[in-house]
Design an enzyme around this catalytic site. Structure first.
Site, mmCIF file in Angstrom:
data_model
loop_
_atom_site.group_PDB
_atom_site.id
_atom_site.type_symbol
_atom_site.label_atom_id
_atom_site.label_comp_id
_atom_site.label_asym_id
_atom_site.label_seq_id
_atom_site.Cartn_x
_atom_site.Cartn_y
_atom_site.Cartn_z
ATOM 1 N N LYS A 99 0.812 -1.220 0.000
ATOM 2 C CA LYS A 99 0.000 0.000 0.000
ATOM 3 C C LYS A 99 0.841 1.263 0.000
ATOM 4 O O LYS A 99 0.383 2.329 -0.448
ATOM 5 C CB LYS A 99 -0.965 0.008 1.182
ATOM 6 C CG LYS A 99 -0.331 -0.232 2.532
ATOM 7 C CD LYS A 99 -0.144 -1.710 2.836
ATOM 8 C CE LYS A 99 0.606 -1.931 4.115
ATOM 9 N NZ LYS A 99 0.536 -3.300 4.589
ATOM 10 N N VAL A 124 -5.084 -3.637 1.211
ATOM 11 C CA VAL A 124 -5.974 -2.987 2.188
ATOM 12 C C VAL A 124 -6.834 -4.068 2.853
ATOM 13 O O VAL A 124 -7.525 -4.827 2.182
ATOM 14 C CB VAL A 124 -6.881 -1.940 1.510
ATOM 15 C CG1 VAL A 124 -7.746 -1.242 2.556
ATOM 16 C CG2 VAL A 124 -6.050 -0.921 0.739
ATOM 17 N N ASP A 192 0.548 3.770 7.849
ATOM 18 C CA ASP A 192 0.084 2.596 7.101
ATOM 19 C C ASP A 192 -1.427 2.707 6.847
ATOM 20 O O ASP A 192 -1.888 2.471 5.719
ATOM 21 C CB ASP A 192 0.408 1.319 7.881
ATOM 22 C CG ASP A 192 -0.126 0.083 7.187
ATOM 23 O OD1 ASP A 192 0.473 -0.343 6.179
ATOM 24 O OD2 ASP A 192 -1.165 -0.440 7.621
ATOM 25 N N LYS A 196 -3.422 3.161 3.142
ATOM 26 C CA LYS A 196 -4.586 2.371 2.711
ATOM 27 C C LYS A 196 -5.788 3.278 2.437
ATOM 28 O O LYS A 196 -6.513 3.083 1.456
ATOM 29 C CB LYS A 196 -4.923 1.341 3.789
ATOM 30 C CG LYS A 196 -3.842 0.276 3.954
ATOM 31 C CD LYS A 196 -4.013 -0.487 5.252
ATOM 32 C CE LYS A 196 -2.989 -1.590 5.422
ATOM 33 N NZ LYS A 196 -2.928 -2.124 6.792
HETATM 34 P P1 NAP Z 1 8.642 -9.089 5.665
HETATM 35 O O1 NAP Z 1 8.265 -10.179 6.571
HETATM 36 O O2 NAP Z 1 9.567 -8.036 6.149
HETATM 37 O O3 NAP Z 1 9.239 -9.768 4.348
HETATM 38 C C1 NAP Z 1 9.888 -9.040 3.340
HETATM 39 C C2 NAP Z 1 10.606 -10.021 2.424
HETATM 40 O O4 NAP Z 1 11.203 -9.294 1.350
HETATM 41 C C3 NAP Z 1 11.741 -10.793 3.104
HETATM 42 O O5 NAP Z 1 11.785 -12.099 2.582
HETATM 43 C C4 NAP Z 1 13.001 -10.029 2.681
HETATM 44 O O6 NAP Z 1 14.143 -10.850 2.553
HETATM 45 C C5 NAP Z 1 12.604 -9.534 1.310
HETATM 46 N N1 NAP Z 1 13.232 -8.260 0.960
HETATM 47 C C6 NAP Z 1 12.985 -7.044 1.514
HETATM 48 N N2 NAP Z 1 13.733 -6.091 0.901
HETATM 49 C C7 NAP Z 1 14.460 -6.742 -0.041
HETATM 50 C C8 NAP Z 1 15.418 -6.310 -0.989
HETATM 51 N N3 NAP Z 1 15.780 -5.025 -1.108
HETATM 52 N N4 NAP Z 1 15.967 -7.243 -1.805
HETATM 53 C C9 NAP Z 1 15.607 -8.541 -1.721
HETATM 54 N N5 NAP Z 1 14.690 -9.007 -0.835
HETATM 55 C C10 NAP Z 1 14.134 -8.109 -0.007
HETATM 56 O O7 NAP Z 1 7.340 -8.317 5.140
HETATM 57 P P2 NAP Z 1 5.849 -8.882 5.035
HETATM 58 O O8 NAP Z 1 5.175 -8.714 6.334
HETATM 59 O O9 NAP Z 1 5.867 -10.191 4.383
HETATM 60 O O10 NAP Z 1 5.186 -7.770 4.068
HETATM 61 C C11 NAP Z 1 5.449 -7.759 2.696
HETATM 62 C C12 NAP Z 1 4.558 -6.731 2.031
HETATM 63 O O11 NAP Z 1 3.185 -7.065 2.280
HETATM 64 C C13 NAP Z 1 4.709 -5.299 2.542
HETATM 65 O O12 NAP Z 1 4.474 -4.401 1.490
HETATM 66 C C14 NAP Z 1 3.608 -5.178 3.589
HETATM 67 O O13 NAP Z 1 3.183 -3.857 3.800
HETATM 68 C C15 NAP Z 1 2.526 -5.974 2.896
HETATM 69 N N6 NAP Z 1 1.490 -6.514 3.775
HETATM 70 C C16 NAP Z 1 1.853 -7.184 4.904
HETATM 71 C C17 NAP Z 1 0.861 -7.724 5.702
HETATM 72 C C18 NAP Z 1 1.181 -8.453 6.981
HETATM 73 O O14 NAP Z 1 0.247 -8.730 7.749
HETATM 74 N N7 NAP Z 1 2.440 -8.781 7.249
HETATM 75 C C19 NAP Z 1 -0.489 -7.559 5.353
HETATM 76 C C20 NAP Z 1 -0.811 -6.876 4.181
HETATM 77 C C21 NAP Z 1 0.198 -6.359 3.407
HETATM 78 P P3 NAP Z 1 14.794 -11.587 3.841
HETATM 79 O O15 NAP Z 1 13.735 -12.566 4.327
HETATM 80 O O16 NAP Z 1 15.986 -12.294 3.308
HETATM 81 O O17 NAP Z 1 15.085 -10.524 4.837
HETATM 82 N N1 HSE Z 2 1.177 -3.662 9.205
HETATM 83 C C1 HSE Z 2 -0.114 -3.833 8.604
HETATM 84 C C2 HSE Z 2 -1.168 -3.813 9.681
HETATM 85 C C3 HSE Z 2 -0.180 -5.111 7.833
HETATM 86 O O1 HSE Z 2 -0.819 -3.972 10.857
HETATM 87 O O2 HSE Z 2 -2.336 -3.631 9.363
HETATM 88 C C4 HSE Z 2 -1.462 -5.262 7.044
HETATM 89 O O3 HSE Z 2 -1.498 -4.366 5.973
#
Ligand code: NAP
Ligand code: HSE
Length: 344
Positions: A99, A124, A192, A196
């Site tokens: 987002k 979102v 965040d 959204k």
């Molecule tokens: P995360 O756990 O921090 O995972 C990020 C991943 O991307 C890791 O595998 C990391 O590698 C890799 N990465 C980050 N920067 C990089 C780079 N420059 N080059 C290569 N690899 C890179 O994040 P996440 O929670 O999965 O979230 C991912 C996305 O989804 C974000 O945009 C977040 O806002 C969105 N999102 C998350 C959630 C949630 O509940 N977590 C919900 C909705 C949306 P390493 O593992 O090797 O460090």
């Molecule tokens: N950091 C975000 C949240 C993940 O807590 O809502 C979902 O977009």
């Protein structure tokens, strides 16, 4: 379902969401999705038994060049935008949960949004569908207002404060549970949710909603105290971080701030990491959508749904072409913004 095994999926990121997505794809062989290379930073990190080590790479070019459909799950703005735009320019479909990119780099994405090349239901309210309804069924009504709990981390912290947990412990738990952003300041300072809300405002109210304007109208939860939360609970109400879009001073206004919600408000029932959205339209009336707002599996579920849509040839959500007209009778007592008391 049609087998799609000739289409190669490139996945950027195997963290909380990416790892869950890979596990989900592995558990659904009937979808015929063929997983290609997976970008990470650290090849040595333990990612559990479901992420095939031989697919991991630190070479973004290798992922993008070999993929037909790209899934961006690395987070952040600059590198993610670079990967998304490069893939879109090459005519590929892109699925993202990012987002921040959508809110801050929308202008550069507009031609691809109009072409239906970009899919972002997970960006979102995670697995709880709001992008689809707002760009589909709800377009049959003129919008009047929207109020939504859009950040799972803040909602989890506020729910835990109600139970007597400290703010620091609640934030640490939200991080441990995979709800928080890599930089949790984005969550607790409201940015965040503002990202959204900017996306929702552009899709349902005004396509020219400016990120910096929403950011300037954003207050997070870091200055809230247990006393704020307890005071609201005295009459059964709740303090929640709510993003709203409503008419003000002759324009659509989008803002995020902690508010008091009376017990009867539909959003007051959202506890833990659940999110909720109340949309009011002139013909449809009030619509309330609620469900998981963060976390590995709920988010991966929406990403997978977008992949299925992309592989089936269905377009991504279509942008608005012009702002919805402002309602002339906004001060009617029916409008829910009237009952939201700003806490800070
Ligand atoms: P995360 O756990 O921090 O995972 C990020 C991943 O991307 C890791 O595998 C990391 O590698 C890799 N990465 C980050 N920067 C990089 C780079 N420059 N080059 C290569 N690899 C890179 O994040 P996440 O929670 O999965 O979230 C991912 C996305 O989804 C974000 O945009 C977040 O806002 C969105 N999102 C998350 C959630 C949630 O509940 N977590 C919900 C909705 C949306 P390493 O593992 O090797 O460090
Ligand atoms: N950091 C975000 C949240 C993940 O807590 O809502 C979902 O977009």
């Amino acid at each position: 379902m049609t087998q799609q095994s000739s289409v190669r999926l490139g996945v950027l990121g195997a963290g909380t969401v990416g790892s869950a997505l890979i596990e989900l794809i592995g558990a659904r062989p009937e979808l015929g999705i063929s997983l290609g290379k997976v970008l990470v930073r650290d090849l040595g990190k333990d990612r559990g038994p479901h992420v095939p080590k031989h697919l991991l790479t630190t070479d973004m070019d290798a992922v993008l060049d070999s993929a037909d459909v790209v899934v961006e799950l690395i987070g952040g703005v600059e590198r993610a935008t670079e990967a998304i735009v490069r893939s879109l320019e090459a005519g590929k479909k892109v699925v993202t949960a990012n987002k921040a990119v959508l809110a801050e780099r929308w202008g550069g994405l507009e031609p691809y949004l109009a072409a239906g090349q970009l899919y972002f239901e997970a960006a979102v309210m995670a697995g709880t569908p709001v992008i689809g309804p707002l760009t589909g069924a709800l377009r049959g009504s003129r919008p009047l207002e929207l109020h939504a709990i859009l950040n799972g981390t803040c909602n989890y912290i506020l729910s835990q404060l109600e139970q007597g947990t400290s703010y620091d412990d609640a934030l640490a738990e939200a991080q441990q549970l995979g709800y928080a952003e890599a930089d949790p300041t984005l969550d607790v300072e409201g940015f965040d949710a503002a990202h959204k809300l900017t996306v929702l405002a552009r899709l349902a109210f005004d396509p020219n909603t400016v990120w910096d304007d929403v950011k300037a109208r954003t207050v997070g939860i870091s200055a809230l105290t247990p006393a704020h939360v307890k005071e609201a609970m005295e009459d059964g109400g709740r303090v929640r971080l709510v993003g709203s879009v409503y008419p003000a001073d002759g324009a659509w206004r989008a803002e995020v701030r902690p508010v008091y919600l009376p017990p009867a408000h539909p959003l007051a029932g959202s506890a833990s990491s659940r999110n909720g959205m109340v949309f009011r339209g002139d013909a449809v009336g009030e619509v309330f959508i609620s469900g998981a707002g963060a976390g590995a599996n709920p988010t991966a579920s929406a990403v997978l749904a977008d992949i299925i849509a992309a592989l089936a040839g269905r377009p991504g959500p279509s942008p608005l072409t012009e702002a919805a007209p402002l309602p002339t009778d906004y001060l009617s007592a029916d409008y829910k913004v009237e009952v939201l008391g700003t806490v800070l």
